[in-house]
Every structure is written in C-alpha cells, then in structure tokens.
Scaffold this motif. Structure first.
Motif, PDB file in Angstrom:
ATOM      1  N   ALA A  61      -4.486   1.764  -0.879  1.00  0.00           N
ATOM      2  CA  ALA A  61      -5.580   2.221  -1.735  1.00  0.00           C
ATOM      3  C   ALA A  61      -5.187   2.247  -3.203  1.00  0.00           C
ATOM      4  O   ALA A  61      -6.006   1.954  -4.086  1.00  0.00           O
ATOM      5  CB  ALA A  61      -6.037   3.612  -1.284  1.00  0.00           C
ATOM      6  N   GLU A  62      -3.921   2.569  -3.490  1.00  0.00           N
ATOM      7  CA  GLU A  62      -3.504   2.746  -4.882  1.00  0.00           C
ATOM      8  C   GLU A  62      -2.938   1.475  -5.507  1.00  0.00           C
ATOM      9  O   GLU A  62      -3.203   1.179  -6.675  1.00  0.00           O
ATOM     10  CB  GLU A  62      -2.457   3.861  -4.964  1.00  0.00           C
ATOM     11  CG  GLU A  62      -2.129   4.272  -6.389  1.00  0.00           C
ATOM     12  CD  GLU A  62      -1.302   5.542  -6.447  1.00  0.00           C
ATOM     13  OE1 GLU A  62      -0.875   5.920  -7.560  1.00  0.00           O
ATOM     14  OE2 GLU A  62      -1.085   6.165  -5.386  1.00  0.00           O
ATOM     15  N   HIS A  63      -2.158   0.712  -4.744  1.00  0.00           N
ATOM     16  CA  HIS A  63      -1.441  -0.426  -5.323  1.00  0.00           C
ATOM     17  C   HIS A  63      -1.743  -1.756  -4.630  1.00  0.00           C
ATOM     18  O   HIS A  63      -1.410  -2.807  -5.166  1.00  0.00           O
ATOM     19  CB  HIS A  63       0.072  -0.196  -5.261  1.00  0.00           C
ATOM     20  CG  HIS A  63       0.514   1.085  -5.905  1.00  0.00           C
ATOM     21  ND1 HIS A  63       0.442   1.290  -7.273  1.00  0.00           N
ATOM     22  CD2 HIS A  63       1.021   2.228  -5.371  1.00  0.00           C
ATOM     23  CE1 HIS A  63       0.895   2.494  -7.551  1.00  0.00           C
ATOM     24  NE2 HIS A  63       1.245   3.086  -6.425  1.00  0.00           N
ATOM     25  N   GLY A  64      -2.309  -1.706  -3.443  1.00  0.00           N
ATOM     26  CA  GLY A  64      -2.504  -2.914  -2.658  1.00  0.00           C
ATOM     27  C   GLY A  64      -1.260  -3.270  -1.868  1.00  0.00           C
ATOM     28  O   GLY A  64      -0.130  -3.111  -2.340  1.00  0.00           O
ATOM     29  N   LEU A  65      -1.455  -3.713  -0.636  1.00  0.00           N
ATOM     30  CA  LEU A  65      -0.412  -4.277   0.203  1.00  0.00           C
ATOM     31  C   LEU A  65      -1.112  -5.044   1.313  1.00  0.00           C
ATOM     32  O   LEU A  65      -2.335  -5.033   1.417  1.00  0.00           O
ATOM     33  CB  LEU A  65       0.541  -3.204   0.759  1.00  0.00           C
ATOM     34  CG  LEU A  65       0.001  -2.037   1.595  1.00  0.00           C
ATOM     35  CD1 LEU A  65      -0.496  -2.431   2.983  1.00  0.00           C
ATOM     36  CD2 LEU A  65       1.087  -0.979   1.769  1.00  0.00           C
ATOM     37  N   GLN A  66      -0.330  -5.729   2.149  1.00  0.00           N
ATOM     38  CA  GLN A  66      -0.919  -6.479   3.258  1.00  0.00           C
ATOM     39  C   GLN A  66      -0.177  -6.137   4.540  1.00  0.00           C
ATOM     40  O   GLN A  66       1.052  -6.192   4.599  1.00  0.00           O
ATOM     41  CB  GLN A  66      -0.826  -7.990   3.022  1.00  0.00           C
ATOM     42  CG  GLN A  66      -1.435  -8.823   4.135  1.00  0.00           C
ATOM     43  CD  GLN A  66      -2.918  -8.554   4.295  1.00  0.00           C
ATOM     44  OE1 GLN A  66      -3.697  -8.770   3.362  1.00  0.00           O
ATOM     45  NE2 GLN A  66      -3.330  -8.086   5.462  1.00  0.00           N
ATOM     46  N   VAL A  67      -0.936  -5.775   5.580  1.00  0.00           N
ATOM     47  CA  VAL A  67      -0.352  -5.571   6.903  1.00  0.00           C
ATOM     48  C   VAL A  67      -0.682  -6.774   7.775  1.00  0.00           C
ATOM     49  O   VAL A  67      -1.788  -7.322   7.715  1.00  0.00           O
ATOM     50  CB  VAL A  67      -0.846  -4.262   7.561  1.00  0.00           C
ATOM     51  CG1 VAL A  67      -0.313  -3.054   6.822  1.00  0.00           C
ATOM     52  CG2 VAL A  67      -2.366  -4.210   7.642  1.00  0.00           C
TER      53      VAL A  67
END
Length: 264
Positions: A61-67
C-alpha cells in the motif's frame, strides 16, 4: 501508462511462514529504496504467516511490491476455494476433501494456527488471489516461483492457476536446460525459489542466460536474495533468541483440532 520506477529489484524467495526471514531481507533491502518481489511460498510451515502477509500488505500500500504465486499458495487456494473450474467462496473450515488433506499435510496447519480470526484469514487470502501473479518481468529479469514459463504461455486469470493439473511454473524443479525454456531476447536472466540449494545456484538455459535459484530450504534461518544490479546475496540470521512469552489462543488451532477429531 505505468510510471517508471528506478528502484532496483530485490527478489525474496520462499519465506515458508518464517517472519524473521522477511525482516532480515527488508533490513538488507528497505522497500523505500528497493522494489520487492516475493517469489511465492510465503505461507505454511512457520508460525509467522499472518505477520508476513500483514507486513506485505502494508508495504504494498505504501511503496508497492509484487507477490508471486508458489505451490503452497496453490495448495491453500485449492483447499479454501475449491479446484480451478469449481471455485467457491473462501471457506476456512477444514473439510474432509483431498485438497484440504493435501494442504494440511504440507504445512497448512501452521498457516491456520497463525491466525486469531476467520475474518483476517479470509481477507489475506482474498488479497493474495487479487494481487499474486505467476510471473513478472522487471528491469530485464523474469521472476517466477519454480521455473521459466513456456514461450506459448500467457498470463492467466486472477487466480493465477492453470485450469487443470499441476502448474509446472509452481512445481517444477529444473536440473538442466531440458525444463528451462529460452527467454525473450530483451531479457538477461531469470530468478526463482522453490528448489532448495545450500547456496544460490546459477543454471544456464538453452539461451545461455542465467537462471538463479535462491531458496536455501525450509530449515535454513539464513535467507538469500537476488538484487537486479548486484546479483545474489546470502543474509545471515543473528543468534537465535528463544521467546518465553505465553502464546495467545489462535483461531486456526480450534479448526485444526476439530478436523483431527473428525478424522479419527
């Protein structure tokens, strides 16, 4: 159009419910300065599944990532939602089905027991189904759980699972070029977890491009990560400190106990 993100990519392999592994990884690669890709098998076996997923959702939510989906995420979704083609609403009550038995045999009990409420578990499963992918390409690297996709494969549905049978992207264990497909010309290599190695290992595909396998295994306290610019790094865990605090009652413990009573 997606905005360009200059942060280097750091791939984090199988956490297997070990929250301390995740903390070690993000201490090395803070998400303010790195884009994180989780290579699947974030759940099962360890007691920190809910902590891992809560923290992942905050970073997303704050920085973005990918699972990415791993075979353990596939086992969980099949148990809670039914097989592809026969999906139903998420039901976290253990049932006497092959899918439930298979998941519980492969670490699912630890995932259930990490939750204090049914609502929290359902919310996290919904988030995984919505956000997980089978593979992703970033900064000229391809990332997936177990191996490279066949050139003819395309991204599938939101469930990120094949319609029937085992998805080899989530289950295969490459030992050579026979099951490592060539990458598109614009890519420089691929990064995977799933297959345990004592240290990060590089295999060369038929295109002579590296495929890095960075999972150190379920029992390891250390974790390896892959940096898109500097390659693999092994991060060493500090000495173990035992937690003597009494455990709080958890939602999943009662469910698993009920399932065991049914089975006897």
């Amino acid at each position: 159009m997606e905005l360009y993100d200059p942060r280097p990519t750091v791939a984090i392999p199988d956490l297997n419910g070990k929250y301390e592994r995740f903390l070690l990884a993000i201490e090395h690669a803070p998400p303010t300065e790195h884009f994180l890709i989780l290579l699947g098998d974030m759940i099962d076996d360890g007691s920190g599944v809910q902590q891992i997923l809560r923290h992942l959702r905050e970073i997303h939510a704050e920085h973005g990532l990918q699972v990415l989906a791993g075979n353990h995420e596939e086992l969980m979704i099949n148990a809670l939602c039914g097989l592809p083609g026969m999906r139903h609403a998420i039901d976290p009550t253990p049932g006497d089905t092959p899918e439930w038995r298979r998941w519980l045999r492969n670490g699912g009990r630890a995932t259930l027991e990490s939750y204090r409420s049914k609502r929290a578990l359902i919310s996290d499963v919904e988030w995984l189904i919505q956000h997980s992918k089978r593979w992703v390409v970033r900064h000229r690297w391809l990332y997936s759980h177990a191996t490279r996709p066949h050139p003819a494969q395309q991204p599938l549905s939101v469930e990120q699972l094949t319609p029937s049978g085992a998805d080899m992207l989530l289950w295969d264990r490459p030992t050579g070029t026979a099951n490592l497909y060539a990458l598109p010309e614009n890519l420089i290599g691929s990064v995977h977890g799933h297959t345990p190695r004592p240290i990060p290992e590089r295999l060369l595909g038929p295109d002579r491009k590296p495929a890095w396998f960075i999972d150190l295994g379920k029992q390891a306290r250390d974790i390896a990560v892959h940096h898109s610019e500097t390659g693999p790094h092994v991060l060493h865990a500090p000495p173990l400190v035992l937690d003597t605090r009494p455990a709080s009652p958890r939602f999943g413990e009662a469910l698993v106990a009920r399932f065991r009573r049914k089975a006897t």
